[in-house]
Design an enzyme around this catalytic site. Structure first.
Site, PDB file in Angstrom:
ATOM      1  CG  HIS A  61      -1.032  -2.375   0.643  1.00  0.00           C
ATOM      2  ND1 HIS A  61       0.222  -1.833   0.518  1.00  0.00           N
ATOM      3  CD2 HIS A  61      -1.086  -2.932   1.867  1.00  0.00           C
ATOM      4  CE1 HIS A  61       0.906  -2.071   1.615  1.00  0.00           C
ATOM      5  NE2 HIS A  61       0.142  -2.735   2.451  1.00  0.00           N
ATOM      6  NE  ARG A  94       3.112   3.477   4.229  1.00  0.00           N
ATOM      7  CZ  ARG A  94       2.386   2.386   3.938  1.00  0.00           C
ATOM      8  NH1 ARG A  94       2.817   1.532   3.040  1.00  0.00           N
ATOM      9  NH2 ARG A  94       1.249   2.159   4.544  1.00  0.00           N
TER      10      ARG A  94
END
Length: 107
Positions: free
Chosen positions: A40, A63
């Site tokens: 991740h 994000r």
């Protein structure tokens, strides 16, 4: 199964040691795709304990809502919405180790 990832920080707790895989091996289970461990790409570093290898997961939503990744020179180096594998590889390639008064290690 991925010795190249040894020492990489994790968002798993200390409890996650891969015992299930070991038990499967011991009873003769055929392991497949063990080279497909996924990183991740983003996690938070606790500034009070930066050397802790367990990080707090920073989800893709950060994000996806406009968060950007910059290297230690403040330069953007990857499309944050790309595949996890691409973003993770970008971090490994373009980011230097995290440095504080008492720790230096992987970001």
């Amino acid at each position: 199964f991925r010795p190249d990832l040894l020492g990489t920080p994790t968002t798993n707790g200390d409890f996650a040691q891969g015992e299930g895989v070991s038990m499967g091996e011991q009873v003769g289970a055929e392991l497949i795709d063990m080279d497909k461990v996924q990183l991740h790409p983003t996690g938070f570093i606790d500034p009070k304990n930066p050397s802790n290898p367990t990080k707090i997961l920073a989800p893709e939503a950060i994000r996806g809502c406009g968060g950007i990744l910059v290297n230690s020179q403040g330069k953007r180096f990857v499309n944050e919405l790309d595949l996890r594998s691409v973003v993770s590889a970008g971090i490994q390639k373009h980011c230097s180790n995290y440095k504080s008064d008492d720790y230096e290690g992987p970001p």
